[in-house]
Motif scaffolding. Structure first.
Motif, mmCIF file in Angstrom:
data_model
loop_
_atom_site.group_PDB
_atom_site.id
_atom_site.type_symbol
_atom_site.label_atom_id
_atom_site.label_comp_id
_atom_site.label_asym_id
_atom_site.label_seq_id
_atom_site.Cartn_x
_atom_site.Cartn_y
_atom_site.Cartn_z
ATOM 1 N N ALA A 309 -8.530 -1.489 3.947
ATOM 2 C CA ALA A 309 -7.428 -0.529 3.983
ATOM 3 C C ALA A 309 -7.935 0.805 4.525
ATOM 4 O O ALA A 309 -9.139 0.963 4.757
ATOM 5 N N CYS A 310 -7.025 1.735 4.723
ATOM 6 C CA CYS A 310 -7.403 3.059 5.252
ATOM 7 C C CYS A 310 -6.869 4.161 4.345
ATOM 8 O O CYS A 310 -5.834 4.000 3.705
ATOM 9 N N GLY A 311 -7.551 5.295 4.384
ATOM 10 C CA GLY A 311 -7.068 6.511 3.716
ATOM 11 C C GLY A 311 -6.753 6.273 2.254
ATOM 12 O O GLY A 311 -7.536 5.689 1.494
ATOM 13 N N THR A 312 -5.576 6.740 1.858
ATOM 14 C CA THR A 312 -5.158 6.603 0.462
ATOM 15 C C THR A 312 -5.142 5.142 0.018
ATOM 16 O O THR A 312 -5.522 4.820 -1.107
ATOM 17 N N SER A 313 -4.723 4.257 0.907
ATOM 18 C CA SER A 313 -4.665 2.837 0.548
ATOM 19 C C SER A 313 -6.077 2.307 0.279
ATOM 20 O O SER A 313 -6.274 1.430 -0.565
ATOM 21 N N TYR A 314 -7.060 2.851 1.012
ATOM 22 C CA TYR A 314 -8.452 2.455 0.765
ATOM 23 C C TYR A 314 -8.887 2.933 -0.630
ATOM 24 O O TYR A 314 -9.527 2.194 -1.392
ATOM 25 N N ILE A 357 -4.295 -3.659 2.230
ATOM 26 C CA ILE A 357 -3.393 -2.762 1.492
ATOM 27 C C ILE A 357 -2.885 -1.697 2.445
ATOM 28 O O ILE A 357 -3.674 -1.013 3.108
ATOM 29 N N SER A 358 -1.568 -1.587 2.540
ATOM 30 C CA SER A 358 -1.011 -0.606 3.469
ATOM 31 C C SER A 358 0.409 -0.256 3.076
ATOM 32 O O SER A 358 1.244 -1.146 2.911
ATOM 33 N N GLN A 359 0.676 1.018 2.917
ATOM 34 C CA GLN A 359 2.040 1.451 2.614
ATOM 35 C C GLN A 359 2.963 1.052 3.747
ATOM 36 O O GLN A 359 3.957 0.369 3.539
ATOM 37 N N SER A 360 2.629 1.476 4.951
ATOM 38 C CA SER A 360 3.524 1.256 6.099
ATOM 39 C C SER A 360 3.510 -0.186 6.569
ATOM 40 O O SER A 360 4.475 -0.673 7.139
ATOM 41 N N GLY A 361 2.372 -0.854 6.391
ATOM 42 C CA GLY A 361 2.215 -2.205 6.926
ATOM 43 C C GLY A 361 2.039 -2.211 8.430
ATOM 44 O O GLY A 361 2.077 -3.266 9.066
ATOM 45 N N GLU A 362 1.839 -1.033 9.035
ATOM 46 C CA GLU A 362 1.738 -0.948 10.493
ATOM 47 C C GLU A 362 0.403 -0.359 10.952
ATOM 48 O O GLU A 362 0.193 -0.189 12.152
ATOM 49 N N THR A 363 -0.481 -0.006 10.026
ATOM 50 C CA THR A 363 -1.728 0.680 10.391
ATOM 51 C C THR A 363 -2.621 -0.234 11.246
ATOM 52 O O THR A 363 -2.990 -1.334 10.818
ATOM 53 N N ALA A 364 -2.947 0.253 12.446
ATOM 54 C CA ALA A 364 -3.641 -0.603 13.417
ATOM 55 C C ALA A 364 -5.003 -1.081 12.895
ATOM 56 O O ALA A 364 -5.354 -2.258 13.057
ATOM 57 N N SER A 417 1.751 2.807 -6.824
ATOM 58 C CA SER A 417 2.285 1.439 -6.803
ATOM 59 C C SER A 417 1.201 0.454 -6.376
ATOM 60 O O SER A 417 1.117 -0.661 -6.899
ATOM 61 N N GLN A 418 0.350 0.861 -5.443
ATOM 62 C CA GLN A 418 -0.708 -0.050 -4.980
ATOM 63 C C GLN A 418 -1.670 -0.390 -6.115
ATOM 64 O O GLN A 418 -2.057 -1.555 -6.290
ATOM 65 N N VAL A 419 -2.056 0.628 -6.908
ATOM 66 C CA VAL A 419 -3.005 0.350 -8.002
ATOM 67 C C VAL A 419 -2.340 -0.564 -9.040
ATOM 68 O O VAL A 419 -2.964 -1.511 -9.548
ATOM 69 N N ALA A 493 -9.250 14.928 -3.140
ATOM 70 C CA ALA A 493 -9.781 15.744 -2.029
ATOM 71 C C ALA A 493 -8.992 15.486 -0.752
ATOM 72 O O ALA A 493 -8.673 16.409 0.007
ATOM 73 N N LEU A 494 -8.655 14.223 -0.513
ATOM 74 C CA LEU A 494 -7.880 13.885 0.695
ATOM 75 C C LEU A 494 -6.521 14.588 0.666
ATOM 76 O O LEU A 494 -6.070 15.145 1.671
ATOM 77 N N LYS A 495 -5.862 14.574 -0.494
ATOM 78 C CA LYS A 495 -4.542 15.208 -0.603
ATOM 79 C C LYS A 495 -4.645 16.688 -0.271
ATOM 80 O O LYS A 495 -3.829 17.207 0.480
ATOM 81 N N LYS A 497 -6.938 18.321 1.443
ATOM 82 C CA LYS A 497 -7.263 18.517 2.866
ATOM 83 C C LYS A 497 -6.026 18.378 3.727
ATOM 84 O O LYS A 497 -5.723 19.217 4.557
ATOM 85 N N GLU A 498 -5.318 17.257 3.557
ATOM 86 C CA GLU A 498 -4.305 16.925 4.553
ATOM 87 C C GLU A 498 -3.071 17.800 4.497
ATOM 88 O O GLU A 498 -2.436 18.001 5.526
ATOM 89 N N ILE A 499 -2.733 18.348 3.334
ATOM 90 C CA ILE A 499 -1.518 19.170 3.368
ATOM 91 C C ILE A 499 -1.764 20.673 3.234
ATOM 92 O O ILE A 499 -0.908 21.462 3.596
ATOM 93 N N ALA A 613 0.053 11.521 11.289
ATOM 94 C CA ALA A 613 1.242 10.676 11.419
ATOM 95 C C ALA A 613 1.336 9.852 10.155
ATOM 96 O O ALA A 613 0.328 9.607 9.489
ATOM 97 N N LYS A 614 2.527 9.433 9.815
ATOM 98 C CA LYS A 614 2.682 8.638 8.591
ATOM 99 C C LYS A 614 2.012 7.281 8.758
ATOM 100 O O LYS A 614 1.471 6.729 7.809
ATOM 101 N N SER A 615 2.091 6.761 9.959
ATOM 102 C CA SER A 615 1.439 5.477 10.186
ATOM 103 C C SER A 615 0.626 5.591 11.463
ATOM 104 O O SER A 615 1.150 6.016 12.498
ATOM 105 N N VAL A 616 -0.654 5.250 11.375
ATOM 106 C CA VAL A 616 -1.529 5.436 12.530
ATOM 107 C C VAL A 616 -1.634 4.094 13.258
ATOM 108 O O VAL A 616 -2.308 3.175 12.784
ATOM 109 N N THR A 617 -0.958 4.015 14.397
ATOM 110 C CA THR A 617 -0.800 2.718 15.059
ATOM 111 C C THR A 617 -1.781 2.511 16.204
ATOM 112 O O THR A 617 -1.568 1.655 17.047
HETATM 113 C C1 AGP Z 1 -2.509 9.451 2.998
HETATM 114 O O1 AGP Z 1 -2.043 10.595 2.407
HETATM 115 C C2 AGP Z 1 -2.684 9.473 4.429
HETATM 116 N N1 AGP Z 1 -1.635 10.068 5.134
HETATM 117 C C3 AGP Z 1 -3.355 8.276 5.063
HETATM 118 O O2 AGP Z 1 -4.677 8.334 4.631
HETATM 119 C C4 AGP Z 1 -2.787 6.864 4.822
HETATM 120 O O3 AGP Z 1 -2.939 6.496 3.490
HETATM 121 C C5 AGP Z 1 -3.519 5.870 5.762
HETATM 122 O O4 AGP Z 1 -3.282 6.226 7.088
HETATM 123 C C6 AGP Z 1 -3.121 4.434 5.530
HETATM 124 O O5 AGP Z 1 -1.764 4.231 5.745
HETATM 125 P P1 AGP Z 1 -1.069 2.895 5.280
HETATM 126 O O6 AGP Z 1 -1.125 2.835 3.805
HETATM 127 O O7 AGP Z 1 0.342 3.003 5.796
HETATM 128 O O8 AGP Z 1 -1.813 1.774 5.918
#
Ligand code: AGP
Length: 619
Positions: A309-314, A357-364, A417-419, A493-495, A497-499, A613-617
């Protein structure tokens, strides 16, 4: 996004595209544009730097007239070239007869650009995308090929990932769309068609679509469509799927809240409830997972569990890893950044369970890790929030978070929700592999108590705002946590930083003395997760003593009733007592709210922070 429909239809093509792009804005929002025909031989293109709202204003001013209903539009997240008007999509050829929008990255764009430059093609942008209209132009000119043949020819030269939409003055009533790597679907309406990166863009108009496969292209007119393999011209497969109307994430409203982020944090109690609903029976202490049933035998055989997973999902997966390890009969789990996953693949086999694990389900990156694991026959399970998303479609077992639309770029309720879903999956696996267990019952019982406890943490909002007011002056933050709450520290820390754009580092508390401590003085604060945990609590206190001895200001998240912490920390945010392994679900909320209030005080763009971006494609 692209649209084509009967001109007399109710839908104004420009408005359809604008509405669709607004829903796609989660994929990027640094510049935007549209292309269409207005009776002249050249394509008309309107572009702006900034969000869709800026494009909307330009369109309102210019009042564009379309002579043909075919129109393409794009909202960008910059990869090559700064986010300005010139680099915004669509991009055109030398004669402005071809327009292209593109998602993905053309890896050989430099070679192509040099080659085309030699042939006299003129480039205006710094993007990789601009080579595509020029390649199509070259193919069209050199062999007097049709629009379709020229696109096919051009696509064969591209290395990298793409989803492209093309308009051409030869056939102004046609859109050609093609993909490799990046998602693309064709939405089917009545005498109207839509092409988009995901169903969100088109859910207002239709619930029927065809997901294009890699290597496929479609030629769409208002009378119909054809799907081909662009390598050999053979007919493509065209399975029509109906997607769920709950995909209408774009309909989420802020309601009484000033920002989506605050609304989403506040939804935590129902998010936990919904993640457990229909899965965990708090009376019989059993876990039912319809999604897993078909794979029970395979799941029993699983020897190795990997998360990607990436970012928060990681960070959610790091938290989940501890829960997996704690429960009986599960041999443990490894968590990987999805972007690093392929460098570890040799150990994957058919007895491996990969959990994406991915909120968007679209993260490349996450999608590519999943595809990598599939090459080695791993069983794949996806914990995703957006139904019908690419990861949900590609895994063997899609498991939904049911957290509802998450609009703010900073992920908050998705983490929670993921946890919870990870805990539920771990409970089911442990149940499948073993028998009765008191430990499982304890976890289940406490999951049932969490919504109420989370509501109590949310009620401390004003205390957290006060701490944020005092602390927003600092330029750096150290976030510390140990064992279960090391991932919480990383996420906190991520939260921040990012906002808020304040520099923050997350560390395991024990690591602090191995280097980061050198940073600490009275201008370098620490945000510590110091909740009760029989194994590590005393050690965390010692780590805080070390900070205090160096004059470092301390904000601590601690368990109600803890008086020792009051002597060490400058500010304490109390949370209710819970099982240590579930404590990240409560402890992350003060981290989220603290980052939120600091960013509000700094007047940041809370829901759409810069550069993200909300989803990094793209990978
Ligand atoms: C979280 O606040 C970020 N914007 C980012 O780390 C995000 O969690 C990450 O890009 C993964 O996204 P996803 O859950 O949609 O795959």
């Amino acid at each position: 996004m692209g649209y084509i429909g009967e001109m007399s239809k109710k839908n104004d093509p420009v408005n359809v595209i604008l509405a669709g792009l607004k829903r796609e804005e989660y994929r990027g929002y640094d510049s935007a544009g549209i292309s269409f025909f207005n009776g002249k031989p050249c394509v008309e293109t309107l572009k702006v730097a900034g969000k869709i709202a800026a494009l909307e204003r330009l369109i309102f001013e210019k009042k564009p007239e379309t002579s043909h209903s075919a129109i393409i539009g794009h909202t960008r997240w910059a990869t090559h070239g700064i986010p300005n008007e010139i680099n915004a999509h669509p991009h055109t050829d030398c004669g402005h007869e071809i327009a292209v929008v593109h998602n993905g990255i053309i890896e050989n764009y430099k070679q192509l650009r040099n080659m085309l430059g030699h042939d006299g093609h003129k480039f205006v942008s710094s993007t990789d995308t601009e080579v595509i209209p020029h390649l199509i132009e070259r193919a069209r000119r050199t062999g007097s090929r049709t629009f379709e043949e020229s696109v096919m020819e051009a696509l064969k030269e591209l290395i990298g990932s793409f989803a492209v939409l093309v308009l051409c003055s030869d056939e102004p009533d046609k859109i050609i769309a093609a993909r490799r790597g990046s998602p693309l679907l064709l939405g089917l309406g009545e005498k109207e068609f839509f092409v988009a990166s995901d169903p969100m863009a088109i859910c207002e108009y239709t619930d029927r679509a065809i997901y294009l496969n890699d290597g496929e292209m479609t030629m769409v007119t208002e009378d119909g469509y054809e799907i081909l393999n662009y390598h050999d011209g053979s007919s493509g497969k065209s399975e029509v799927v109906k997607f769920d109307i709950s995909l209408a994430n774009g309909h989420a409203k802020k309601g009484e809240y000033e920002h989506f982020m605050l609304k989403e944090i506040s939804e935590a109690p129902e998010v936990i409830f919904n993640a457990c609903k229909g899965r965990i029976d708090f009376e019989t202490f059993s876990v039912t997972f319809g999604e897993l049933d078909e794979f029970e035998e395979k799941l029993k055989r699983v020897k190795k569990i990997m998360f990607a997973a990436c970012g928060t999902s990681y960070y959610a997966s790091l938290s989940g890893k501890y829960i997996f390890e704690k429960l009986p009969d599960i041999s443990g789990a490894e968590a990987f950044y999805a972007s690093e996953f392929r460098y570890h693949h040799p150990k994957i086999d058919a007895d491996t369970l990969l959990i994406s694990i991915s909120q968007s389900g679209e993260t490349a990156d996450t999608l590519e890790a999943l595809r990598e694991a599939k090459k080695y026959d791993a069983l794949t399970l996806g914990i995703v929030n957006v139904s019908g998303s690419a990861i949900a479609r590609e895994v063997d077992i899609p498991v939904y978070c049911h957290a509802g639309p998450e609009i703010a770029v900073a992920s908050t309720k998705a983490f929670i929700s993921q946890v919870v879903v990870l805990a539920a999956v771990a409970l089911r696996l442990s149940e499948l592999k073993g028998g009765e267990s008191e430990e499982r019952k304890t976890v289940i019982r406490e999951l049932g108590n969490l919504p109420e406890k989370v509501a109590l943490v949310l009620a401390a909002k004003n205390i957290i705002r006060h701490v944020a007011e005092i602390s927003q002056k600092y330029g750096n933050f150290l976030y510390l946590g140990r064992r279960y709450n090391w991932p919480t520290a990383l996420e906190g820390a991520l939260k921040l930083k990012e906002i808020s754009y304040i520099h923050a580092e997350g560390y395991p508390s024990g690591e602090m003395k191995h280097g980061p401590l050198a940073l600490v003085d009275n201008s370098f604060p620490t945000f510590a997760i110091a909740v009760k945990d029989e194994v590590v609590y005393d050690k965390v206190l010692s780590n805080l003593q070390e900070l205090k001895a160096r004059g470092g200001p301390i904000i601590a998240v601690a368990t109600e009733g803890d008086s020792a912490i009051l002597e060490l920390a400058d500010h304490v945010i109390f949370i209710p007592e819970t099982l240590p392994e579930l404590s990240p679900i409560l402890a992350v909320i003060p981290c989220q709210l603290f980052a939120y209030f600091v960013a509000v005080l700094k007047k940041r763009d809370i829901d759409q922070p810069r550069n993200l971006a909300k989803s990094v494609t793209v990978e």
